[in-house]
Design an enzyme around this catalytic site. Sequence first.
Site, PDB file in Angstrom:
ATOM      1  N   LEU A  63       0.859  -1.184   0.000  1.00  0.00           N
ATOM      2  CA  LEU A  63       0.000   0.000   0.000  1.00  0.00           C
ATOM      3  C   LEU A  63       0.895   1.234   0.000  1.00  0.00           C
ATOM      4  O   LEU A  63       1.842   1.318   0.789  1.00  0.00           O
ATOM      5  CB  LEU A  63      -0.892   0.037   1.241  1.00  0.00           C
ATOM      6  N   SER A  64       0.598   2.186  -0.873  1.00  0.00           N
ATOM      7  CA  SER A  64       1.321   3.458  -0.843  1.00  0.00           C
ATOM      8  C   SER A  64       0.842   4.287   0.339  1.00  0.00           C
ATOM      9  O   SER A  64      -0.183   4.000   0.958  1.00  0.00           O
ATOM     10  CB  SER A  64       1.091   4.227  -2.148  1.00  0.00           C
TER      11      SER A  64
END
Length: 362
Positions: A63-64
């Site tokens: 996940l960014s």
Amino acid sequence: MGGAVSAGEDNDELIDNLKEAQYIRTELVEQAFRAIDRADYYLEEFKDNAYKDLAWKHGNIHLSAPCIYSEVMEALDLQPGLSFLNLGSGTGYLSSMVGLILGPFGVNHGVELHSDVIEYAKQKLDFFIKTSDSFDKFEFCEPSFVIGNCLEISPDCTQYDRVYCGAGVQKEHEDYMKNLLKVGGILVMPLEEKLTKITRTGPSAWETKKILAVSFAPLIQPNHADSGKSRLVHLPPVAVRSLQDLARIAIRGTIKKIIHQEAMSKAGNGLKNPPRFKRRRVRRRRMETIVFLDKEVFASRISSPADDNNNSEDMDDERPEEEDTKPSELKPDPPVNFLREKVLSLPLPDPLKYYLLYYREK
């Protein structure tokens, strides 16, 4: 390790922080972020870090940072009915938020390299649809995910209104990415260590805007060592809605209008909805450098004239005294799912009620 905004205690507090730091700037994007709890996309043992403005990686799952996703969502300028392609769709977190805005007549496709991540994304999507009350507040464009390398998309694929790539794009692949866009479309991707927005203004005309300085892991190049041949990725067909689906969408939309009219009528009679609880804030802050986990190293905001004119970010943010509440009053009552209650009260056979509710558990 640091973040662009302070860590939140829950999803709403994270969104509050992103709004204060001007990463979330529009109501539509805010609604999508509030509707999907970021922690739901974490493995259970890592959920304590879900509301920090940091990237997260575990094996192939990634996940960014929230500030990156919010800049991406704002840059995509999403509208109902558009088509969207997510290259490196990962957990499906971004695709699901996009689906809330696209609505039932949009197109929402994702390409992911790793089969285990696609299975993870499908599980999280199923969990959201079956358990989240937020699902009933929107008409959802459900994402479809296919496995493959996004640099091997079949040349006869349809073009899209919006495209996002979640990995660093080498300069030699820029034209390949651009060709996935319709005229008038928007492409957002990390290009030469800048999160970049490219708008296709004509068949061979483009406008480019740099958004953030970033460092993403690069796209993985296709591997033809086994057969020597490219394995083309065929994107899902653009399906036509069934008559049943169209009827469900229309009925749910009509019920929502009735609920809205009833609420407006009550408000007109002096019965107002209780205000949404607001946290008391002590201090705002924005850090200009973000250090990410693993290969996503940092991101720093590219200055703009608007930023230069805002010198009050470190001022104490005083809340009106009437918003102060005792600790026992801090938690608001859980929201009522009015759509579900209205459907269950209709004089209809139970199977039809369950169909209108997408067979949801809650």
